[in-house]
Design an enzyme around this catalytic site. Sequence first.
Site, PDB file in Angstrom:
ATOM      1  N   TYR A  55      56.438   8.836 -57.431  1.00 27.47           N
ATOM      2  CA  TYR A  55      55.501   7.899 -56.808  1.00 27.47           C
ATOM      3  C   TYR A  55      55.771   7.776 -55.310  1.00 27.47           C
ATOM      4  O   TYR A  55      54.853   7.832 -54.485  1.00 27.47           O
ATOM      5  CB  TYR A  55      55.613   6.538 -57.492  1.00 27.47           C
ATOM      6  N   SER A 112      52.279   2.027 -49.182  1.00 25.84           N
ATOM      7  CA  SER A 112      53.444   1.429 -49.853  1.00 25.84           C
ATOM      8  C   SER A 112      54.600   1.362 -48.864  1.00 25.84           C
ATOM      9  O   SER A 112      54.798   2.287 -48.060  1.00 25.84           O
ATOM     10  CB  SER A 112      53.844   2.271 -51.065  1.00 25.84           C
TER      11      SER A 112
END
Length: 313
Positions: free
Chosen positions: A157, A143
């Site tokens: 997250y 990510s």
Amino acid sequence: MSKTILITGAGSGFGALAARRLADAGHTVYAAMRNTTGRNAARVSDARAYAADHAVDLRTVELDVLSQESADAAVATVLAEAGRLDVIVHNAGHMVTGPTEAFTPEELAAVYDTNVLGTQRVNRAALPHLRAQEHGLVLWIGSTSTKGGTPPYLAPYFAAKSAMDALAVSYAAELARFNIETSIIVPGSFTTGTNHFVTGGHPAEQTVVPAYEARYAGLMDQVSERLAALAPADADVSQVAAAIVDVVDTPHGKRPFRVHIDPANDGSETVSAVADHIRAEFLTRIGLDDLLTPTAWPRTPRPTTHEQNRNPR
């Protein structure tokens, strides 16, 4: 050359798209997901139908990354049916949104369990086979949040993805002498085309949420809207699947260490380039530059600095 590929979290989103693209490219693909006879039975049927309609080798396998027994069984199934395993794609993940303070330590641990420990369980099941054959690829779906822009209310997250990235970087060096290659695909904030936000969790205990809502009213909606506004009109999650196929199909030893697909251009690629350069430079300085690329073993020993000084060219 056709490869046998195992993709975790392949019921939807990046995983499902990549599984289909890789199968279209001629590979044998195992789309791994949990609850294949229950909640995800329809997705299993969809994968089976896609394989039949497109005459490709797309299969499904039960795999819950929260269970070592499940990971072991999934890898055993792949090996029993296909006879080999060439590529692991770590895609399974879970997102939660909300004020960080509102999450209990146990809830943060659960996010970490899926996004980080899940990869470790799959590696422990699969890597003995890749090491024995001295060839393979471990491909991590990361990510941009690990090194780029980090809007609030996504801390659990982001923290888990950062931990996974650190694990991937360390694994890259530790697997190189087994001739196992590492690549990290780094998607940005695709606000449509995945189920991240739809299926994302929230803090179960809501006591502190009103205090934050008073100061940050509608924050997540604002973040989603502004991220969507940053993305170009042609941004599409299929770009991530296409990047995965490109990496898998690149010849062994020539694959990029990191590939960014970032519609919002949040700065992650710039920061990652610096970090990866420093990593390469440091390993070179300490005489471990062979760990930067997969190496068939035994390798030809490199002359030490002392030997080079004694035998100048």
